[in-house]
Design a protein around this motif. Structure first.
Motif, mmCIF file in Angstrom:
data_model
loop_
_atom_site.group_PDB
_atom_site.id
_atom_site.type_symbol
_atom_site.label_atom_id
_atom_site.label_comp_id
_atom_site.label_asym_id
_atom_site.label_seq_id
_atom_site.Cartn_x
_atom_site.Cartn_y
_atom_site.Cartn_z
ATOM 1 N N PHE A 1 3.439 -2.713 -10.901
ATOM 2 C CA PHE A 1 2.490 -1.813 -11.526
ATOM 3 C C PHE A 1 1.532 -1.255 -10.482
ATOM 4 N N PRO A 2 1.203 0.040 -10.560
ATOM 5 C CA PRO A 2 0.139 0.552 -9.690
ATOM 6 C C PRO A 2 -1.191 -0.053 -10.129
ATOM 7 N N SER A 3 -2.075 -0.258 -9.167
ATOM 8 C CA SER A 3 -3.365 -0.868 -9.495
ATOM 9 C C SER A 3 -4.462 -0.277 -8.612
ATOM 10 N N ILE A 4 -5.678 -0.364 -9.127
ATOM 11 C CA ILE A 4 -6.870 -0.057 -8.348
ATOM 12 C C ILE A 4 -7.827 -1.215 -8.545
ATOM 13 N N GLY A 5 -8.734 -1.397 -7.612
ATOM 14 C CA GLY A 5 -9.670 -2.498 -7.748
ATOM 15 C C GLY A 5 -10.763 -2.409 -6.716
ATOM 16 N N GLY A 6 -11.570 -3.426 -6.733
ATOM 17 C CA GLY A 6 -12.660 -3.480 -5.780
ATOM 18 C C GLY A 6 -13.430 -4.767 -5.931
#
Length: 173
Positions: A42-47
């Motif tokens: 799955f594509p993901s973004i975060g921080g």
């Protein structure tokens, strides 16, 4: 639900007391690919945010990730700790560990490198493995023949699944 957890983790990280004069803060934003125990990706973004607590060597903070699959959005978040192997250098390899709640959650171990983030913006790469305990199937209890259980992953026995995440992004110090 998962998105809510990630948002709360980020809010708590940014709403906490500011760093003391001796503490440095790192903020990072990442994008990448994450997998689940079924080997789907799955594509993901975060921080997240990290605060130095033992000189330039050990940092603690929080991290959150959001996953996308078609129209489905989920997230995970939780506390992390990072050990910088070379202290504050232009190239800083690190190991990290933590725990996340939400989707694809569990204990996490990982490693990575920050490049060029001594006092400004840098580049961050990390590989993380979230561990998930997957329960087994008791074929006798559900009335299935043993041959059915043998055809299942790990022959129907409980196992620890690995959920790898590869992330690249920016870090601010």
């Amino acid at each position: 639900k998962g998105l809510w957890i990630a948002m709360v983790a980020a809010a708590v990280s940014f709403a906490s007391a500011g760093p003391a004069a001796a503490q440095q803060r790192s903020i990072f934003a990442m994008a990448g690919i994450s997998s689940d125990v079924n080997d789907q990706h799955f594509p993901s973004i975060g921080g997240g945010v990290l605060f130095d607590v033992a000189g330039p060597w050990i940092s603690v903070g929080g991290q959150g990730d959001i996953f996308f699959s078609g129209g489905y959005v989920a997230g995970r978040g939780g506390p992390i700790a990072q050990i910088d192997l070379l202290g504050h250098r232009p190239v800083r390899p690190f190991v990290l560990g933590g725990y996340a709640w939400g989707e694809e959650a569990g204990p996490m171990l990982g490693a990575g490198v920050d490049v060029g983030s001594r006092n400004g913006i840098g580049f961050r790469v990390s590989v993380q493995d979230y561990f998930a305990r997957v329960g087994g199937v008791d074929c006798g209890l559900v009335g299935m023949p043993r041959s059915f259980c043998d055809s299942l992953p790990h022959a129907g026995r409980p196992y620890t699944g690995h959920q790898l995440s590869v992330q690249v992004g920016l870090v601010w110090r």
